[in-house]
Design an enzyme around this catalytic site. Structure first.
Site, short mmCIF file in Angstrom:
data_model
loop_
_atom_site.label_atom_id
_atom_site.label_comp_id
_atom_site.label_asym_id
_atom_site.label_seq_id
_atom_site.Cartn_x
_atom_site.Cartn_y
_atom_site.Cartn_z
N ASP A 1 -8.96 1.95 10.98
CA ASP A 1 -8.71 3.37 11.16
C ASP A 1 -9.96 4.00 11.78
O ASP A 1 -11.01 3.38 11.85
CB ASP A 1 -8.40 4.02 9.81
CG ASP A 1 -6.94 3.84 9.41
OD1 ASP A 1 -6.09 3.80 10.32
OD2 ASP A 1 -6.66 3.73 8.20
N TYR B 1 -7.87 -4.48 12.78
CA TYR B 1 -7.35 -3.13 12.75
C TYR B 1 -8.29 -2.25 11.92
O TYR B 1 -8.54 -2.52 10.77
CB TYR B 1 -5.93 -3.04 12.17
CG TYR B 1 -5.47 -1.60 12.18
CD1 TYR B 1 -4.93 -1.04 13.32
CD2 TYR B 1 -5.68 -0.77 11.09
CE1 TYR B 1 -4.57 0.30 13.38
CE2 TYR B 1 -5.34 0.57 11.12
CZ TYR B 1 -4.78 1.09 12.27
OH TYR B 1 -4.46 2.43 12.32
N ARG C 1 0.81 -1.22 0.00
CA ARG C 1 0.00 0.00 0.00
C ARG C 1 0.84 1.27 0.00
O ARG C 1 0.30 2.37 -0.06
CB ARG C 1 -0.96 -0.01 1.18
CG ARG C 1 -0.25 0.03 2.52
CD ARG C 1 -1.26 0.03 3.64
NE ARG C 1 -0.60 0.24 4.91
CZ ARG C 1 -1.18 0.78 5.95
NH1 ARG C 1 -2.41 1.19 5.87
NH2 ARG C 1 -0.52 0.93 7.07
N GLU D 1 8.96 6.63 19.40
CA GLU D 1 8.07 5.47 19.31
C GLU D 1 8.89 4.20 19.09
O GLU D 1 9.74 4.15 18.21
CB GLU D 1 7.10 5.68 18.15
CG GLU D 1 6.03 4.63 18.06
CD GLU D 1 4.93 5.00 17.06
OE1 GLU D 1 4.58 6.19 16.94
OE2 GLU D 1 4.44 4.08 16.40
N ARG E 1 5.04 7.67 -6.41
CA ARG E 1 4.45 8.72 -7.25
C ARG E 1 5.50 9.46 -8.06
O ARG E 1 6.52 9.87 -7.51
CB ARG E 1 3.78 9.77 -6.37
CG ARG E 1 2.66 9.25 -5.55
CD ARG E 1 1.96 10.44 -4.92
NE ARG E 1 0.99 9.99 -3.97
CZ ARG E 1 0.91 10.44 -2.72
NH1 ARG E 1 1.74 11.37 -2.30
NH2 ARG E 1 -0.02 9.98 -1.93
N ARG F 1 10.29 6.12 15.07
CA ARG F 1 10.03 7.50 14.65
C ARG F 1 9.91 8.42 15.84
O ARG F 1 9.73 7.96 16.98
CB ARG F 1 8.80 7.58 13.77
CG ARG F 1 7.57 6.94 14.39
CD ARG F 1 6.43 6.91 13.39
NE ARG F 1 5.19 6.51 14.05
CZ ARG F 1 4.01 6.49 13.46
NH1 ARG F 1 3.88 6.85 12.21
NH2 ARG F 1 2.94 6.11 14.13
N ARG G 1 0.08 -6.80 18.96
CA ARG G 1 1.35 -6.12 18.79
C ARG G 1 1.19 -4.76 19.46
O ARG G 1 0.11 -4.18 19.45
CB ARG G 1 1.64 -5.93 17.30
CG ARG G 1 3.07 -5.56 16.99
CD ARG G 1 3.31 -5.69 15.49
NE ARG G 1 2.64 -4.64 14.74
CZ ARG G 1 3.09 -3.39 14.66
NH1 ARG G 1 4.19 -3.02 15.30
NH2 ARG G 1 2.44 -2.49 13.94
#
Ligand code: FAD
Ligand code: UDP
Length: 374
Positions: free
Chosen positions: A360, A358, A176, A310, A180, A285, A254
């Site tokens: 969003d 999961y 995913r 993180e 570009r 990150r 997780r």
């Protein structure tokens, strides 16, 4: 005792949106949460005038106009656009992979040059496959963007995040990631994105306005055996295996952990999200929370900043369950629990923990908006 139409366990986006709709349909709701605050994982803590995303950075994005209009009817959203930057051994690259990244990587300045370079970079891996499908994440990445990008921006980051070699991970994880040939650093392809003005707590407060809530209350300690005495129906958004006393076994999760600190500068990294894509840093990150809500010179109106490193962490008991584990054992076990759930009368299992999927934020809201009967 008061009689409710619904006892709603969990004040995350599923529970809160459900309570909002049910209340407007004339139903009486009681919302409980075992945490000391409302909002589930979108809850933010105000530190030094900055909304800190305590349970992980949350960026709202959707192409569904109904969902976008709905959340904006509760609280207006800002124009935040997620454009993470990757730091590999001190050099910065724009994400997702686009003309800016290709320029930074190879100094190519036109789409045609970039395309030729990517083709050249992919050639070896494609030859190795010899017509078959990529069998793992490494092969997928090498045939999608080639060697340099794989080595600098994907390999080590992915190994940190998943704790496994890229050869031992499924190809779909990387599919995913957009590639570009335009100068466009917007991470998401969705039509709408943003952060609620004033923070996510405003969204939750708006959804739950006028509704009876209790925090610091665990369903299993107070209501499991007697909820039918106070409510007609139950909306359960906690973990599905816990609801059934783990009788078929425990589901795995997780998790991620955060090291959050205040920095005595108004602008630490100039962006909300910087990925560290080499093994030189143990974290994946750094999030600088103020950039979700303060733009341009406004960043300097608040003298300090809050940053969170993180880390990807192996899940152990008593940690926050974050992401379902997508493997055969867990998928099968979740399916067995779903069968048990289907047999429960007057109980709606909703949200990411009760469905062991999961989701969003936007799809969670969409699900609740699409429920026929409330
Ligand atoms: P939750 O928000 O988890 O709410 C469940 C609530 O139930 C919790 O408050 C919990 O305390 C409560 N509860 C559980 N058991 C009990 C019990 N026994 N008694 C009482 N209360 C109980 N989505 C996006 O769209 N964009 C993002 O950028 C994004 N980033 C994410 C980052 C991370 C690290 C994670 C984990 C998720 C992210 N998501 C993101 C997904 C988003 O968090 C979910 O879609 C959303 O939180 C789901 O809402 P929910 O109500 O199902 O669950
Ligand atoms: N990824 C990567 N480098 C990056 C960002 C992402 O290699 O700088 C890979 C990594 O394998 C990750 C996947 O892309 O698991 C999906 O990343 P995304 O940020 O979309 O997902 P999230 O981490 O939010 O689940």
């Amino acid at each position: 005792m008061h009689h409710f139409d619904y006892l709603i366990v969990g004040s995350g986006l599923f529970g809160s949106t459900f309570a909002y709709r049910a209340t407007r349909a004339g139903k009486k709701c009681l919302v409980i949460d075992k945490r000391e605050q409302l909002g589930g994982n979108v809850y933010c803590e105000n530190v030094e005038g900055i909304n800190v995303h305590k349970y992980g950075a949350h960026i709202f994005h959707t192409s569904n106009k109904q969902v976008w209009d709905f959340v904006n009817s509760i609280v207006e959203f800002n124009r935040y656009t997620n454009s993470p930057v990757a730091n590999y051994k001190g050099k910065l690259y724009n994400l997702p992979f686009n003309m800016n990244t290709f320029y930074q990587m190879w100094c190519v300045t036109t789409p045609a040059e970039a395309k030729a370079k990517i083709e050249e970079q992919k050639a070896e891996a494609i030859a190795v496959l010899n017509g078959r499908e990529p069998a793992n994440l490494e092969e997928q990445a090498l045939t999608l963007v080639g060697k340099d990008i794989f080595e600098k921006l994907i390999k080590e980051y992915t190994e940190k995040q998943w704790g496994r070699n890229c050869k031992d991970l499924p190809a779909f994880i990387i599919k995913r990631l957009p590639v570009r040939l335009v100068f466009d650093n917007n991470y998401f392809n969705d039509k709408y994105q943003g952060i609620p003005i004033g923070g996510y707590n405003k969204l939750i407060d708006g959804l739950l306005a006028g509704i009876k809530t209790r925090t610091g209350v665990d369903f299993f300690a107070e209501y499991k055996d007697n909820w039918r005495e106070i409510a007609d129906k139950l909306v359960y958004t906690g973990a599905i295996d816990e609801f059934f006393g783990y009788k078929l076994g425990k589901l795995d999760w997780r998790t991620v952990s955060f090291k959050t600190r205040i920095e005595n500068t108004p602008n630490f990294q100039g962006n909300a999200v910087v990925n560290y894509t080499s093994h030189d840093q143990p974290y994946t990150r750094i999030i600088e929370h103020k950039h979700f809500e303060m733009f341009g010179g406004d960043v300097y109106n608040v003298p300090k900043t809050v940053v969170s490193e993180e880390y990807s962490t192996e899940y152990k008991e008593d940690m926050e369950p974050y992401y379902p584990v997508n493997d055969e054992r867990n998928n099968k076990l979740a399916e067995e629990y779903r069968k048990l759930a289907a047999q429960e009368s007057n109980v709606i299992f909703g949200g990411r923990l009760a469905q062991y999927k999961y989701y969003d934020m936007a799809p969670i809201i969409e699900q609740v908006l699409n429920l026929k009967e409330i």
